[in-house]
Design a protein around this motif. Structure first.
Motif, PDB file in Angstrom:
ATOM      1  N   SER A   1       0.476  -1.576  -0.260  1.00 31.44           N
ATOM      2  CA  SER A   1       0.066   0.038   0.152  1.00 31.44           C
ATOM      3  C   SER A   1       1.052   1.552   0.500  1.00 31.44           C
ATOM      4  N   ALA A   2       1.599   1.361   0.866  1.00 27.12           N
ATOM      5  CA  ALA A   2       2.603   2.181   0.188  1.00 27.12           C
ATOM      6  C   ALA A   2       3.361   2.436  -0.492  1.00 27.12           C
ATOM      7  N   ALA A   3       4.064   1.603  -1.487  1.00 29.43           N
ATOM      8  CA  ALA A   3       4.706   1.523  -2.478  1.00 29.43           C
ATOM      9  C   ALA A   3       3.349   2.112  -3.797  1.00 29.43           C
ATOM     10  N   GLU A   4       2.432   1.689  -3.379  1.00 29.92           N
ATOM     11  CA  GLU A   4       1.483   2.565  -4.528  1.00 29.92           C
ATOM     12  C   GLU A   4       0.850   4.215  -3.673  1.00 29.92           C
ATOM     13  N   PHE A   5       0.953   3.890  -3.243  1.00 30.74           N
ATOM     14  CA  PHE A   5       0.842   5.198  -2.610  1.00 30.74           C
ATOM     15  C   PHE A   5       1.737   5.952  -3.485  1.00 30.74           C
ATOM     16  N   GLN A   6       3.662   6.256  -2.576  1.00 30.24           N
ATOM     17  CA  GLN A   6       4.216   7.103  -2.816  1.00 30.24           C
ATOM     18  C   GLN A   6       3.885   7.069  -4.922  1.00 30.24           C
ATOM     19  N   GLU A   7       3.971   5.954  -5.201  1.00 28.86           N
ATOM     20  CA  GLU A   7       3.931   5.798  -6.461  1.00 28.86           C
ATOM     21  C   GLU A   7       2.853   6.721  -6.912  1.00 28.86           C
ATOM     22  N   LYS A   8       2.116   6.746  -6.517  1.00 24.12           N
ATOM     23  CA  LYS A   8       0.756   8.126  -6.902  1.00 24.12           C
ATOM     24  C   LYS A   8       1.449   9.412  -6.658  1.00 24.12           C
ATOM     25  N   MET A   9       1.633   9.413  -5.789  1.00 27.53           N
ATOM     26  CA  MET A   9       2.251  10.450  -5.258  1.00 27.53           C
ATOM     27  C   MET A   9       3.111  11.223  -6.354  1.00 27.53           C
ATOM     28  N   GLY A  10       4.225  10.046  -6.478  1.00 28.09           N
ATOM     29  CA  GLY A  10       5.565  10.519  -7.800  1.00 28.09           C
ATOM     30  C   GLY A  10       4.743  11.277  -9.110  1.00 28.09           C
ATOM     31  N   GLU A  11       3.679  10.311  -9.850  1.00 30.39           N
ATOM     32  CA  GLU A  11       3.014  10.608 -10.752  1.00 30.39           C
ATOM     33  C   GLU A  11       2.543  12.696 -10.859  1.00 30.39           C
ATOM     34  N   SER A  12       1.341  12.177  -9.003  1.00 32.85           N
ATOM     35  CA  SER A  12       1.239  13.656  -9.300  1.00 32.85           C
ATOM     36  C   SER A  12       2.308  14.610  -8.916  1.00 32.85           C
ATOM     37  N   THR A  13       3.129  14.688  -8.803  1.00 38.16           N
ATOM     38  CA  THR A  13       3.607  15.804  -8.616  1.00 38.16           C
ATOM     39  C   THR A  13       4.135  17.068  -9.626  1.00 38.16           C
ATOM     40  N   GLU A  14       4.212  16.756 -10.780  1.00 38.49           N
ATOM     41  CA  GLU A  14       4.536  17.931 -12.101  1.00 38.49           C
ATOM     42  C   GLU A  14       3.125  17.826 -11.724  1.00 38.49           C
ATOM     43  N   GLN A  15       1.622  17.546 -11.822  1.00 41.21           N
ATOM     44  CA  GLN A  15       0.872  18.638 -11.769  1.00 41.21           C
ATOM     45  C   GLN A  15       0.653  19.335 -11.468  1.00 41.21           C
ATOM     46  N   VAL A  16       1.043  18.918  -9.432  1.00 41.78           N
ATOM     47  CA  VAL A  16       0.796  19.457  -7.801  1.00 41.78           C
ATOM     48  C   VAL A  16       1.731  20.821  -8.778  1.00 41.78           C
ATOM     49  N   ARG A  17       2.913  20.183  -9.211  1.00 44.61           N
ATOM     50  CA  ARG A  17       3.468  21.388  -9.596  1.00 44.61           C
ATOM     51  C   ARG A  17       3.066  23.079 -10.520  1.00 44.61           C
ATOM     52  N   ASP A  18       2.044  22.034 -11.530  1.00 48.96           N
ATOM     53  CA  ASP A  18       2.033  22.957 -12.504  1.00 48.96           C
ATOM     54  C   ASP A  18       0.664  23.975 -11.832  1.00 48.96           C
ATOM     55  N   ASP A  19      -0.069  23.623 -10.781  1.00 50.43           N
ATOM     56  CA  ASP A  19      -1.285  23.770  -9.791  1.00 50.43           C
ATOM     57  C   ASP A  19      -0.692  25.245  -9.166  1.00 50.43           C
ATOM     58  N   ILE A  20       1.012  24.820  -8.270  1.00 47.14           N
ATOM     59  CA  ILE A  20       1.429  25.813  -7.586  1.00 47.14           C
ATOM     60  C   ILE A  20       1.869  26.530  -8.290  1.00 47.14           C
ATOM     61  N   ALA A  21       2.370  27.006  -9.774  1.00 48.40           N
ATOM     62  CA  ALA A  21       2.642  27.495 -10.571  1.00 48.40           C
ATOM     63  C   ALA A  21       1.518  28.556 -11.188  1.00 48.40           C
ATOM     64  N   ALA A  22       0.340  27.852 -10.846  1.00 49.55           N
ATOM     65  CA  ALA A  22      -0.801  29.001 -11.975  1.00 49.55           C
ATOM     66  C   ALA A  22      -1.281  29.283 -10.112  1.00 49.55           C
ATOM     67  N   MET A  23      -1.400  28.684  -9.242  1.00 45.15           N
ATOM     68  CA  MET A  23      -1.879  29.315  -8.275  1.00 45.15           C
ATOM     69  C   MET A  23      -0.267  31.678  -7.888  1.00 45.15           C
ATOM     70  N   TYR A  24       0.837  30.631  -7.636  1.00 42.52           N
ATOM     71  CA  TYR A  24       1.712  31.393  -7.703  1.00 42.52           C
ATOM     72  C   TYR A  24       1.534  32.758  -8.916  1.00 42.52           C
ATOM     73  N   ASP A  25       1.044  32.927  -9.780  1.00 45.81           N
ATOM     74  CA  ASP A  25       1.015  33.359 -10.794  1.00 45.81           C
ATOM     75  C   ASP A  25      -0.524  34.283 -10.763  1.00 45.81           C
ATOM     76  N   GLN A  26      -1.895  33.492 -10.405  1.00 48.52           N
ATOM     77  CA  GLN A  26      -3.150  34.458  -9.625  1.00 48.52           C
ATOM     78  C   GLN A  26      -2.937  35.073  -8.681  1.00 48.52           C
TER      79      GLN A  26
END
Length: 417
Positions: A140-165
């Motif tokens: 379960s921990a491995a699956e959670f960490q894998e999903k977190m890794g996959e979402s890193t770029e999306q979270v980074r894009d969301d944060i960048a958009a929030m920073y600009d706005q």
């Protein structure tokens, strides 16, 4: 004899110029100042306060937990190898509880446990002793960490958009200029602890009240905190703290009430201030006079209403008078006075002359106007010489207008429009 030939050493100390005094302002914003607009966090209040401070003070320091966190997000975005898991692990238990709605301490322990579950030594231990429950936990921990890794770029894009706005780029531009600085409230070993952040924010407010050498510009939430500290005798303000705070809200308050204030980017405001340093100095003198007319203190709940009253009764009429005087001493009017002619006749006769602008604007080039045929107009014989005298009269008349203490506000309003 030797003394006559001795080389005289210039006294450099005597010719050294004293340092130019600077008006230093600290803008303090309450931790809960960040507001949601259309589902996005915005720091519009901070940005507006910094804009006004730029147009009034020489050096600006910002104490704002929300601003500091926003700039921290920008650093996270810029660091491409920072996984989301590391960001979550850096948060304290109370922040995790607010974000997840779960027990913060349990979330903190679980996040800290995840790397250990992925360690090769743990896998070896599972093979040696076996445990269905622990193996399931590891998967379960491995699956959670894998999903977190996959979402890193999306979270980074969301944060960048929030920073600009949220106004991050404008804050960054002001900081890069060197005029604006952020006072850091968090240190590297604090791990994003919200309690530490709030405690240091409150400490900064106390220090400003005691120090008194800086001009404080406090938002509503911080004003209430400062007032409470004084009333409960948790701090005794210095003799300069309250007068300086009063000048801060008057000086910046008049600027924010200009019809054109609000949209001009910080970098353009910095250019404006550099161009208008002499009028700014006279404006600061007028702020001291206006501040003496305030019937309440800087931390009083009616302070903003009192600033509004001063603007309507003192500042706005003075600005109207300045505009009228500038119009009265327009070049065409001065020309009409110089030849003793009716203004309408001058305007009508000069309408065909390129370069002569009716109103408060001056002729773009005296020689061009003269050669364009102004002197050839029958009613305006000798027009070039008269125009020169009119121009000189205009300069002399406008010197008195531009030297007024509130001329700075007029020029700001005109140039920002």
């Amino acid at each position: 004899m030797g003394s006559k030939n001795r080389r005289r050493v210039p006294n450099r100390t005597a010719t050294r110029k004293p340092p130019v005094p600077k008006l230093r302002m600290t803008v303090v914003v309450h931790p809960e100042s960040a507001v949601m607009q259309h589902g996005v966090v915005t720091l519009q209040r901070e940005v507006q306060a910094i804009r006004a401070a730029i147009l009034y003070a020489d050096e600006i320091e910002v104490v704002s937990p929300a601003t500091e966190m926003l700039l921290g997000m920008k650093e996270f975005v810029a660091t491409s190898n920072t996984p989301v898991l590391d960001l979550l692990r850096s948060l304290d238990a109370s922040t995790l509880e607010q974000l997840s709605g779960r027990n913060g301490d349990e979330m903190k322990n679980a996040l800290n446990l995840l790397p250990a579950l992925q360690h090769p030594a743990f896998s070896d231990l599972m093979e040696q002793y076996g445990s269905d429950e622990m193996e399931e936990l590891r998967r379960s921990a491995a699956e959670f960490q894998e999903k977190m890794g996959e979402s890193t770029e999306q979270v980074r894009d969301d944060i960048a958009a929030m920073y600009d706005q949220a106004g991050g780029p404008e804050l960054a531009a002001a900081i890069e200029s060197g005029v604006v600085k952020i006072r850091p409230l968090l240190h590297e070993d604090d791990e994003g602890n919200a309690d530490v952040l709030i405690d240091r924010y409150a400490t900064a407010v106390k220090e400003l009240l005691v120090e008194g050498s800086r001009h404080m510009l406090l938002d509503r939430g911080t004003t209430q905190l400062a007032d409470l500290m004084i009333k409960e005798k948790r701090v005794v303000p210095s003799a300069l703290a309250l007068p300086n705070a009063l000048e801060s809200i008057v000086g910046t308050g008049m600027i924010t009430r200009l019809p054109t204030f609000g949209e001009t980017p910080a970098d353009e405001l910095l250019d404006l201030r550099r161009d208008l340093m002499a009028p700014l100095g006279r404006y600061r003198r007028s702020v001291a006079t206006l501040g003496a007319k305030m019937r309440v203190g800087p931390f009083d709940g009616d302070a903003e209403a009192e600033v509004e009253h001063l603007y309507l009764t003192e500042v706005e009429p003075a600005l109207t008078e300045i505009r009228e005087q500038l119009a009265e001493h327009g070049l065409v009017r001065e020309f009409a006075d110089a030849i003793g002619a009716n203004l309408g006749a001058v305007v009508g006769g000069a309408a065909a002359v390129p370069g002569l602008v009716v109103g408060i604007q001056a002729a773009t080039d005296l020689a061009a106007v003269a050669t364009a045929g102004l002197a050839a107009i029958p009613a305006l014989a000798g027009g070039a010489a008269v125009l020169a005298r009119a121009r000189q009269a205009q300069r002399e008349a406008l010197t008195g207008v531009t030297g007024k203490d509130l001329y700075y506000l007029h020029e700001l309003d005109r140039r920002m429009s």
